[in-house]
Design a protein around this motif. Structure first.
Motif, PDB file in Angstrom:
ATOM      1  N   LEU A 215       0.821  -1.209   0.000  1.00  0.00           N
ATOM      2  CA  LEU A 215       0.000   0.000   0.000  1.00  0.00           C
ATOM      3  C   LEU A 215       0.855   1.260   0.000  1.00  0.00           C
ATOM      4  O   LEU A 215       0.561   2.225  -0.723  1.00  0.00           O
ATOM      5  N   GLU A 216       1.914   1.261   0.807  1.00  0.00           N
ATOM      6  CA  GLU A 216       2.795   2.431   0.852  1.00  0.00           C
ATOM      7  C   GLU A 216       3.382   2.713  -0.530  1.00  0.00           C
ATOM      8  O   GLU A 216       3.388   3.862  -0.999  1.00  0.00           O
ATOM      9  N   ASP A 217       3.862   1.672  -1.206  1.00  0.00           N
ATOM     10  CA  ASP A 217       4.440   1.837  -2.545  1.00  0.00           C
ATOM     11  C   ASP A 217       3.378   2.286  -3.545  1.00  0.00           C
ATOM     12  O   ASP A 217       3.639   3.138  -4.409  1.00  0.00           O
ATOM     13  N   PHE A 218       2.177   1.713  -3.428  1.00  0.00           N
ATOM     14  CA  PHE A 218       1.086   2.072  -4.334  1.00  0.00           C
ATOM     15  C   PHE A 218       0.719   3.543  -4.196  1.00  0.00           C
ATOM     16  O   PHE A 218       0.593   4.273  -5.197  1.00  0.00           O
ATOM     17  N   PHE A 219       0.550   4.013  -2.965  1.00  0.00           N
ATOM     18  CA  PHE A 219       0.208   5.419  -2.748  1.00  0.00           C
ATOM     19  C   PHE A 219       1.319   6.350  -3.232  1.00  0.00           C
ATOM     20  O   PHE A 219       1.052   7.380  -3.852  1.00  0.00           O
ATOM     21  N   GLU A 220       2.550   5.971  -2.948  1.00  0.00           N
ATOM     22  CA  GLU A 220       3.668   6.837  -3.323  1.00  0.00           C
ATOM     23  C   GLU A 220       3.777   6.998  -4.828  1.00  0.00           C
ATOM     24  O   GLU A 220       4.039   8.093  -5.337  1.00  0.00           O
ATOM     25  N   THR A 221       3.569   5.906  -5.566  1.00  0.00           N
ATOM     26  CA  THR A 221       3.726   5.957  -7.020  1.00  0.00           C
ATOM     27  C   THR A 221       2.491   6.507  -7.726  1.00  0.00           C
ATOM     28  O   THR A 221       2.605   7.290  -8.674  1.00  0.00           O
ATOM     29  N   SER A 222       1.304   6.114  -7.282  1.00  0.00           N
ATOM     30  CA  SER A 222       0.093   6.492  -8.012  1.00  0.00           C
ATOM     31  C   SER A 222      -0.483   7.842  -7.600  1.00  0.00           C
ATOM     32  O   SER A 222      -1.138   8.512  -8.406  1.00  0.00           O
ATOM     33  N   LEU A 223      -0.243   8.254  -6.348  1.00  0.00           N
ATOM     34  CA  LEU A 223      -0.742   9.548  -5.896  1.00  0.00           C
ATOM     35  C   LEU A 223       0.345  10.606  -5.768  1.00  0.00           C
ATOM     36  O   LEU A 223       0.060  11.805  -5.764  1.00  0.00           O
ATOM     37  N   ARG A 224       1.592  10.157  -5.600  1.00  0.00           N
ATOM     38  CA  ARG A 224       2.746  11.055  -5.494  1.00  0.00           C
ATOM     39  C   ARG A 224       2.541  12.091  -4.390  1.00  0.00           C
ATOM     40  O   ARG A 224       2.239  11.735  -3.259  1.00  0.00           O
ATOM     41  N   GLU A 225       2.699  13.371  -4.708  1.00  0.00           N
ATOM     42  CA  GLU A 225       2.638  14.390  -3.663  1.00  0.00           C
ATOM     43  C   GLU A 225       1.249  14.518  -3.042  1.00  0.00           C
ATOM     44  O   GLU A 225       1.097  15.033  -1.933  1.00  0.00           O
ATOM     45  N   ARG A 227      -0.449  12.159  -1.868  1.00  0.00           N
ATOM     46  CA  ARG A 227      -0.695  11.076  -0.912  1.00  0.00           C
ATOM     47  C   ARG A 227      -0.810  11.567   0.532  1.00  0.00           C
ATOM     48  O   ARG A 227      -1.194  10.790   1.413  1.00  0.00           O
ATOM     49  N   VAL A 228      -0.490  12.827   0.781  1.00  0.00           N
ATOM     50  CA  VAL A 228      -0.642  13.358   2.154  1.00  0.00           C
ATOM     51  C   VAL A 228      -2.065  13.856   2.396  1.00  0.00           C
ATOM     52  O   VAL A 228      -2.410  14.185   3.532  1.00  0.00           O
ATOM     53  N   TYR A 229      -2.879  13.905   1.346  1.00  0.00           N
ATOM     54  CA  TYR A 229      -4.240  14.420   1.472  1.00  0.00           C
ATOM     55  C   TYR A 229      -5.254  13.276   1.544  1.00  0.00           C
ATOM     56  O   TYR A 229      -4.954  12.135   1.148  1.00  0.00           O
ATOM     57  N   PRO A 230      -6.463  13.550   2.008  1.00  0.00           N
ATOM     58  CA  PRO A 230      -7.511  12.515   2.026  1.00  0.00           C
ATOM     59  C   PRO A 230      -7.775  11.973   0.624  1.00  0.00           C
ATOM     60  O   PRO A 230      -7.682  12.694  -0.373  1.00  0.00           O
ATOM     61  N   THR A 231      -8.142  10.702   0.560  1.00  0.00           N
ATOM     62  CA  THR A 231      -8.310  10.019  -0.730  1.00  0.00           C
ATOM     63  C   THR A 231      -9.673  10.243  -1.366  1.00  0.00           C
ATOM     64  O   THR A 231      -9.918   9.742  -2.450  1.00  0.00           O
ATOM     65  N   ARG A 232     -10.559  10.941  -0.696  1.00  0.00           N
ATOM     66  CA  ARG A 232     -11.960  11.046  -1.128  1.00  0.00           C
ATOM     67  C   ARG A 232     -12.574   9.639  -1.182  1.00  0.00           C
ATOM     68  O   ARG A 232     -12.419   8.873  -0.258  1.00  0.00           O
ATOM     69  N   ALA A 256      -9.565  10.397  -7.792  1.00  0.00           N
ATOM     70  CA  ALA A 256      -8.107  10.374  -7.612  1.00  0.00           C
ATOM     71  C   ALA A 256      -7.348  11.112  -8.711  1.00  0.00           C
ATOM     72  O   ALA A 256      -6.267  11.660  -8.453  1.00  0.00           O
ATOM     73  N   TRP A 257      -7.892  11.143  -9.947  1.00  0.00           N
ATOM     74  CA  TRP A 257      -7.157  11.739 -11.055  1.00  0.00           C
ATOM     75  C   TRP A 257      -8.068  12.611 -11.916  1.00  0.00           C
ATOM     76  O   TRP A 257      -9.285  12.457 -11.907  1.00  0.00           O
ATOM     77  N   ASP A 258      -7.461  13.510 -12.668  1.00  0.00           N
ATOM     78  CA  ASP A 258      -8.219  14.478 -13.461  1.00  0.00           C
ATOM     79  C   ASP A 258      -8.697  13.923 -14.800  1.00  0.00           C
ATOM     80  O   ASP A 258      -9.618  14.480 -15.398  1.00  0.00           O
ATOM     81  N   SER A 259      -8.042  12.866 -15.308  1.00  0.00           N
ATOM     82  CA  SER A 259      -8.376  12.348 -16.624  1.00  0.00           C
ATOM     83  C   SER A 259      -7.920  10.901 -16.732  1.00  0.00           C
ATOM     84  O   SER A 259      -7.158  10.405 -15.897  1.00  0.00           O
ATOM     85  N   ASP A 260      -8.378  10.227 -17.783  1.00  0.00           N
ATOM     86  CA  ASP A 260      -7.924   8.860 -18.031  1.00  0.00           C
ATOM     87  C   ASP A 260      -6.429   8.809 -18.324  1.00  0.00           C
ATOM     88  O   ASP A 260      -5.742   7.865 -17.923  1.00  0.00           O
ATOM     89  N   SER A 261      -5.923   9.824 -18.999  1.00  0.00           N
ATOM     90  CA  SER A 261      -4.489   9.859 -19.310  1.00  0.00           C
ATOM     91  C   SER A 261      -3.661   9.948 -18.033  1.00  0.00           C
ATOM     92  O   SER A 261      -2.642   9.262 -17.887  1.00  0.00           O
ATOM     93  N   ALA A 262      -4.111  10.794 -17.081  1.00  0.00           N
ATOM     94  CA  ALA A 262      -3.392  10.916 -15.818  1.00  0.00           C
ATOM     95  C   ALA A 262      -3.463   9.622 -15.020  1.00  0.00           C
ATOM     96  O   ALA A 262      -2.466   9.179 -14.435  1.00  0.00           O
TER      97      ALA A 262
END
Length: 325
Positions: A215-225, A227-232, A256-262
């Protein structure tokens, strides 16, 4: 996977052929009302599965009528996939989980049963059934979920921890295969939990250190900066094996993301980092994305996340194909 193509198509037609033609009745499975999602599961060992989950109904059907149609499709799909031995007991539990009273304000007006099939790279088939618990008062939802879970496993710790963290009960899922153990999974939702809180909740529920690191690796890579905020919006689930608890976290892609590309860039990066088939994932998204270029928020990605089974992490992806124009 190619060997399963015709069976996958036949199964999807059985469940969704009527509902995909509906113009005025929608499914709560997707935000846009599309009554089907495609699923993709990936591991670093190459054990991929491809499948779908959908809702069976016809125009104008209300909750109780959808239940009857859904149970009929469960029986037919189980017969086609060769898992009929599980169906009688499964039907009883699905009816127990159902609440046919009129939906109140803010309650799910439909979506009593979602069902589908999954096919592995070895051509093994599984029946997938999900019973929606998002009806009735909060205490009734917890009661129905606990009662159904108790039939199969001792879920006391999971139910206690999720309630303490104020998660909301979503439903119960079943995976039935011709060979092997039936898998039961409990689903919960939360809004506004930080990644570190998600990890702590899973640890308190008894999940492994390996999953916590994943989970730590997943959050760090997929959410990046972020990851310190609530996930909604996020979905938390727990399956019960013979000797292990199999957790899974899935993020709502729209949140979590703005678009499919992101989403594809972030999630694809995590898949590559853990040695999973990122290209298969990207190809699947691009096929569905071609008709909806530039959609914001993500139109193809529904939920993406990570789970743990047999001590190994796996990727879980649900994609919305959209309705035909």
């Amino acid at each position: 996977m190619r060997a399963c193509k015709s069976e996958l198509r036949r199964s999807c037609d059985l469940v969704c052929s009527d509902s995909l033609r509906c113009l005025s009745t929608y499914s709560s499975l997707n935000a846009d009302g599309t009554p089907v999602q495609f699923s993709l599961s990936l591991t670093s060992a190459g054990d991929s599965t491809l499948g779908f989950v959908g809702e069976a109904f016809r125009d104008g059907m209300e909750y109780s009528a959808r239940l009857l149609v859904g149970l009929d499709r469960v029986r037919q799909l189980a017969s086609n996939l060769g898992v009929v031995s599980d169906v009688c007991e499964l039907e009883r539990e699905l009816e127990e989980m159902s609440n046919t009273t009129a939906a109140g304000d803010g309650e799910d007006p439909s979506g009593v049963l979602w069902l589908g099939a999954e096919f592995s790279a070895r051509a093994d088939a599984s029946l997938i059934v999900y019973a929606n618990a998002r009806r009735g008062c909060e205490c009734e939802r917890w009661s129905r979920l606990a009662r159904s879970a108790k039939v199969f496993h001792d879920a006391t710790r999971v139910l206690t921890v999720t309630a303490a963290w104020k998660l909301k009960p979503l439903g119960i899922g079943f995976r039935c295969a011709a060979v092997g153990q039936r898998l039961v999974r409990l689903y919960f939702s939360a809004y506004g939990m930080r990644p570190d809180e998600c990890r702590r909740m899973f640890r308190e529920a008894g999940c492994s250190r390996e999953f916590d690191q994943t989970l730590e690796d997943f959050f760090e890579t997929s959410l990046r900066e972020e990851r310190v905020y609530p996930t909604r919006s996020a979905v938390f689930s727990f399956a019960f094996g013979a000797e292990e608890l199999m957790p899974k976290l899935e993020l709502c892609a729209h949140c979590a993301w703005d678009s499919d590309s992101a989403a594809m860039e972030r999630y694809g990066s995590w898949l590559e980092a853990v040695g999973m088939d990122a290209q298969l994932y990207r190809d699947s998204v691009l096929i569905l994305k071609s008709e909806r270029e530039g959609t914001q928020p993500p139109g193809v990605h529904a939920f993406v996340g990570v789970g743990m089974r047999q001590g190994q992490p796996y990727a879980s992806v649900y994609l919305n194909p959209g309705r035909a124009p």
